[in-house]
Write an enzyme that holds these catalytic residues in place. Structure first.
Site: not given
Length: 303
Positions: A140, A169
């Site tokens: 992320y 992400k």
């Protein structure tokens, strides 16, 4: 299906954390929020992320939130628990907990506060991934908040070493970098865009998932977008992206998390305020935001 084949697509809502009047976790509201999102048709849930005020939660609160979301979701849609923390040890503990409770995967934000070089970031993620080798892990990247950027070079290095690191992400907003990262593992890396303004651009180049904070308040817009794109109706997808853009501007795109919570409260899910030192916006701002959404034809039916 092997761990490395795990993937998600569509909109995954980065859930807010509802609080009660005393500022404590409102478990019943969190349960209602999960049900509301599933009824709206979202394709996954991600608790304890940036939108969930994770940096202001205790370790125990993060565990409890993850447990509630996994329990209420009951396997109907994937639950990607954000387990990243400031230290490697805490990240490992939260990741193992997410696996133990039956979460679908973990998203792991880069450690924050200190600035880390590429070697430190690679070692951090390798240790986390190796601590739960049978559990899907997503990197992320949100460097504007953590101060640490996951470059495509780092992403590729981690993906090459860790078969259970299945995707990324990326909320950097840098589409060229995100596309380069999506090429990891021969292009089979499952990337989710974290910037709602890039949903259409990302989808066109094959990035088929988005993890969105704005979807808390108006999940229907994101479901509408992906449904249009998947059926090949590019005009409808562009129109849905335009409506999402209006919602982003109106809700300050997560830069005032209290607006997400206020719209949810308006829709019947008491989400409370934000945790200090974050500030709650004024009633006038909330009323103006709700009116702006309604004026744009965005339906805010009760949850």
């Amino acid at each position: 299906m092997s761990i490395s084949d795990f993937s998600v697509r569509g909109v995954i809502t980065a859930l807010v954390t509802p609080f009660d009047a005393q500022g404590k976790l409102n478990e019943s509201s969190l349960e209602r929020l999960v049900e509301f999102q599933i009824r709206a048709g979202v394709h996954g849930l991600s608790p304890c992320g940036t939108t969930g005020e994770t940096a202001l939660l205790t370790f125990e609160e993060r565990q409890r939130i993850a447990e509630i979301v996994v329990r209420v979701a009951k396997g109907r849609i994937p639950v990607l628990v954000q387990t990243g923390a400031a230290s490697t040890a805490a990240t490992i503990a939260l990741t193992r907990h997410a696996q133990t409770i039956g979460a679908s995967a973990a998203t792991v934000v880069t450690p924050w506060y200190f600035r880390y070089g590429d070697d430190a970031l690679i070692q951090h993620y390798v240790r986390v991934a190796e601590s739960a080798p049978d559990f899907p892990v997503y990197l992320y990247n949100i460097p504007q908040l953590t101060g640490n950027n996951l470059s495509p070079t780092v992403v590729h290095a981690i993906a090459d070493r860790c078969p259970n690191v299945v995707g990324l992400k990326d909320s950097s907003g840098i589409l060229a970098q995100i596309i380069d990262s999506a090429g990891a593992r021969g292009g089979k890396f499952n990337v989710a865009i974290g910037s709602d303004g890039l949903l259409l651009s990302a989808a066109v180049v094959g990035i088929g998932a988005g993890i969105s904070g704005n979807a808390n308040s108006v999940p229907e817009l994101f479901v509408e977008f992906y449904n249009a794109f998947w059926r090949g109706d590019l005009a409808a997808a562009r129109a849905a992206q335009a409506r999402i853009q209006h919602a982003r501007r109106t809700l300050k795109d997560g830069n005032d998390l209290s607006l997400f919570k206020a719209v949810l409260t308006y829709r019947g899910i008491t989400a409370g305020g934000v945790r200090a030192p974050l500030l709650n916006t004024s009633k006038e701002m909330v009323d103006a935001a709700i009116q702006s959404l309604r004026d744009a034809g965005i339906t805010l039916t009760p949850a």
